[in-house]
Write a protein that holds these residues in place. Structure first.
Motif, PDB file in Angstrom:
ATOM      1  N   SER A   1      -6.132 -59.880  -4.617  1.00 56.11           N
ATOM      2  CA  SER A   1      -6.779 -59.988  -5.924  1.00 56.11           C
ATOM      3  C   SER A   1      -8.280 -60.227  -5.815  1.00 56.11           C
ATOM      4  O   SER A   1      -8.981 -60.236  -6.831  1.00 56.11           O
ATOM      5  CB  SER A   1      -6.142 -61.136  -6.722  1.00 56.11           C
ATOM      6  OG  SER A   1      -4.766 -60.909  -6.924  1.00 56.11           O
TER       7      SER A   1
ATOM      8  N   LYS B   1     -12.359 -59.692  -4.182  1.00 55.36           N
ATOM      9  CA  LYS B   1     -13.342 -58.607  -4.262  1.00 55.36           C
ATOM     10  C   LYS B   1     -13.042 -57.501  -3.255  1.00 55.36           C
ATOM     11  O   LYS B   1     -12.956 -56.323  -3.608  1.00 55.36           O
ATOM     12  CB  LYS B   1     -14.746 -59.172  -4.027  1.00 55.36           C
ATOM     13  CG  LYS B   1     -15.881 -58.183  -4.299  1.00 55.36           C
ATOM     14  CD  LYS B   1     -17.224 -58.884  -4.185  1.00 55.36           C
ATOM     15  CE  LYS B   1     -18.366 -57.998  -4.643  1.00 55.36           C
ATOM     16  NZ  LYS B   1     -19.681 -58.686  -4.562  1.00 55.36           N
TER      17      LYS B   1
ATOM     18  N   ARG C   1      -9.103 -56.117  -3.710  1.00 53.14           N
ATOM     19  CA  ARG C   1      -8.807 -55.085  -4.718  1.00 53.14           C
ATOM     20  C   ARG C   1      -9.089 -53.694  -4.174  1.00 53.14           C
ATOM     21  O   ARG C   1      -8.328 -52.746  -4.403  1.00 53.14           O
ATOM     22  CB  ARG C   1      -9.622 -55.339  -5.989  1.00 53.14           C
ATOM     23  CG  ARG C   1      -9.241 -56.602  -6.733  1.00 53.14           C
ATOM     24  CD  ARG C   1      -9.898 -56.678  -8.096  1.00 53.14           C
ATOM     25  NE  ARG C   1     -11.346 -56.646  -8.046  1.00 53.14           N
ATOM     26  CZ  ARG C   1     -12.135 -57.710  -7.916  1.00 53.14           C
ATOM     27  NH1 ARG C   1     -11.584 -58.913  -7.782  1.00 53.14           N
ATOM     28  NH2 ARG C   1     -13.449 -57.607  -7.903  1.00 53.14           N
TER      29      ARG C   1
ATOM     30  N   ARG D   1      -6.206 -50.801  -3.481  1.00 58.88           N
ATOM     31  CA  ARG D   1      -6.327 -49.471  -4.091  1.00 58.88           C
ATOM     32  C   ARG D   1      -6.370 -48.375  -3.031  1.00 58.88           C
ATOM     33  O   ARG D   1      -5.679 -47.354  -3.136  1.00 58.88           O
ATOM     34  CB  ARG D   1      -7.583 -49.403  -4.970  1.00 58.88           C
ATOM     35  CG  ARG D   1      -7.832 -48.013  -5.591  1.00 58.88           C
ATOM     36  CD  ARG D   1      -8.891 -48.052  -6.667  1.00 58.88           C
ATOM     37  NE  ARG D   1      -8.436 -48.808  -7.814  1.00 58.88           N
ATOM     38  CZ  ARG D   1      -7.638 -48.322  -8.759  1.00 58.88           C
ATOM     39  NH1 ARG D   1      -7.194 -47.069  -8.671  1.00 58.88           N
ATOM     40  NH2 ARG D   1      -7.267 -49.069  -9.777  1.00 58.88           N
TER      41      ARG D   1
ATOM     42  N   ASN E   1       0.773 -57.182  -3.079  1.00 59.82           N
ATOM     43  CA  ASN E   1      -0.360 -58.102  -3.168  1.00 59.82           C
ATOM     44  C   ASN E   1       0.158 -59.532  -3.209  1.00 59.82           C
ATOM     45  O   ASN E   1       0.872 -59.926  -4.136  1.00 59.82           O
ATOM     46  CB  ASN E   1      -1.181 -57.805  -4.426  1.00 59.82           C
ATOM     47  CG  ASN E   1      -2.278 -58.838  -4.667  1.00 59.82           C
ATOM     48  OD1 ASN E   1      -2.733 -59.513  -3.750  1.00 59.82           O
ATOM     49  ND2 ASN E   1      -2.699 -58.970  -5.916  1.00 59.82           N
TER      50      ASN E   1
ATOM     51  N   SER F   1      -4.079 -59.863  -9.769  1.00 64.20           N
ATOM     52  CA  SER F   1      -5.283 -59.045  -9.677  1.00 64.20           C
ATOM     53  C   SER F   1      -5.734 -58.567 -11.044  1.00 64.20           C
ATOM     54  O   SER F   1      -4.921 -58.301 -11.929  1.00 64.20           O
ATOM     55  CB  SER F   1      -5.008 -57.831  -8.780  1.00 64.20           C
ATOM     56  OG  SER F   1      -6.138 -56.981  -8.737  1.00 64.20           O
TER      57      SER F   1
ATOM     58  N   ASP G   1      -6.963 -55.787 -11.240  1.00 61.41           N
ATOM     59  CA  ASP G   1      -6.711 -54.351 -11.068  1.00 61.41           C
ATOM     60  C   ASP G   1      -5.282 -54.202 -10.540  1.00 61.41           C
ATOM     61  O   ASP G   1      -5.067 -53.904  -9.365  1.00 61.41           O
ATOM     62  CB  ASP G   1      -7.729 -53.770 -10.086  1.00 61.41           C
ATOM     63  CG  ASP G   1      -7.639 -52.256  -9.969  1.00 61.41           C
ATOM     64  OD1 ASP G   1      -7.029 -51.632 -10.838  1.00 61.41           O
ATOM     65  OD2 ASP G   1      -8.170 -51.706  -8.976  1.00 61.41           O
TER      66      ASP G   1
ATOM     67  N   TYR H   1       2.749 -57.794  -7.403  1.00 61.85           N
ATOM     68  CA  TYR H   1       2.100 -59.065  -7.091  1.00 61.85           C
ATOM     69  C   TYR H   1       3.150 -60.141  -6.868  1.00 61.85           C
ATOM     70  O   TYR H   1       4.119 -60.250  -7.622  1.00 61.85           O
ATOM     71  CB  TYR H   1       1.175 -59.469  -8.238  1.00 61.85           C
ATOM     72  CG  TYR H   1       0.768 -60.927  -8.234  1.00 61.85           C
ATOM     73  CD1 TYR H   1      -0.156 -61.405  -7.312  1.00 61.85           C
ATOM     74  CD2 TYR H   1       1.322 -61.833  -9.150  1.00 61.85           C
ATOM     75  CE1 TYR H   1      -0.525 -62.744  -7.299  1.00 61.85           C
ATOM     76  CE2 TYR H   1       0.954 -63.169  -9.145  1.00 61.85           C
ATOM     77  CZ  TYR H   1       0.035 -63.619  -8.216  1.00 61.85           C
ATOM     78  OH  TYR H   1      -0.323 -64.937  -8.193  1.00 61.85           O
TER      79      TYR H   1
END
Length: 290
Positions: free
Chosen positions: A14, A16, A19, A23, A34, A40, A42, A47
């Protein structure tokens, strides 16, 4: 739909860098989970809330979670208090080192042999108040941790070395990421030339989160075993007009420069990552800022 490459747990997915890693791995056909303390912003991968300072939770997260998944093929460990000064020193050290140990030990216990984790450029000696031994800096000289945060990252590397000694089939790759940036951060970069000393602390380096994600994927794909450590930075500096040779001469005039520097060549050497991982940065801030 193409068949999945494998299932990977990304801790700190989650954050910087996390993410971008989640992706990129999803787009590269990995089945991504995750694992973090917060969801997150995004949410493109399932999760699971996990406190990695709890070993039991960590083992469970790398084993199976009810109807979510029943096996894990690899782990990318990014979860941490991400920089010095964000919490008291003992809190940063205890949280980060405990979480890393738990992930490494849980991976070994559950039979995961593919481990990639976030080390840090800080192990190189940031903020470079003491000059580095040479430029560009690389992975070959002994660690110089100058904060509780970087000391913890150094400890992670030493722990990983011993885990690999205990288990010759284990692959553990530590990525010494530079300062993580997203495109929205690049508007500030042209102003750095007004005072080059502002970014002396990390030799004017950075890593675009998308290129950090590329490095993670290539580390997962790497076929070797044992411990490997790589500096992961972008190929250029944050400076718009001041050249790398000028920076070296101005700020560290006494430090040997090992080769003729390209105009804006990074002073955080990525030669090893290029050679062994096939890593090549694709996203420069210069193509983002008008």
């Amino acid at each position: 739909m193409d068949e999945s490459v494998g299932r990977v747990v990304v801790t700190g997915g989650s954050g910087k860098l996390g993410r971008a890693v989640v992706r990129h791995l999803v787009e590269s056909n990995w089945d991504v989970i995750n694992v973090d303390r917060i969801p997150s912003a995004d949410p493109i991968a399932p999760y699971v809330h996990v406190d990695l300072t709890d070993y039991g939770q960590t083992v469970s997260a790398l084993s199976a979670v009810d109807d979510r998944y029943d096996r894990v093929d690899a782990v990318v460990h990014l979860a941490a208090i991400p920089a010095p000064g964000l919490a008291p020193n003992p809190v940063i050290y205890a949280n980060n080192v405990t979480a890393s140990y738990n992930v490494f030990a849980a991976a070994r216990q559950t039979g995961i042999r593919n481990v990639v984790w976030a080390s840090s450029e800080t192990v190189l000696g940031l903020p470079f108040d003491e000059p580095p031994p040479y430029l560009p800096v690389d992975e070959e000289y002994p660690a110089r941790p100058n904060s509780s945060y970087s000391l913890g990252k150094h400890v992670d590397e030493q722990v990983a070395a011993q885990f690999c000694r205990w288990d010759p089939e284990l692959k553990m790759i530590g990525l010494r990421f530079s300062n993580v940036m997203e495109p929205a951060d690049y508007a500030a970069f042209p102003g750095f030339d007004a005072d080059p000393a502002l970014r002396k602390w990390n030799l004017w380096g950075y890593i675009d989160a998308r290129d950090g994600a590329q490095a993670v994927r290539k580390a997962l794909e790497y076929k070797g075993t044992g411990l490997e450590i790589f500096i992961i930075a972008n190929a250029d500096t944050v400076m718009a007009t001041t050249t790398s040779a000028e920076l070296a001469a101005r700020v560290h005039p006494e430090v040997p420069v090992r080769h003729e520097l390209g105009r804006f060549e990074t002073l955080l050497s990525i030669d090893k990552a290029r050679r062994l991982l096939g890593y090549e940065p694709e996203h420069s801030w210069r193509s983002t800022v008008d």
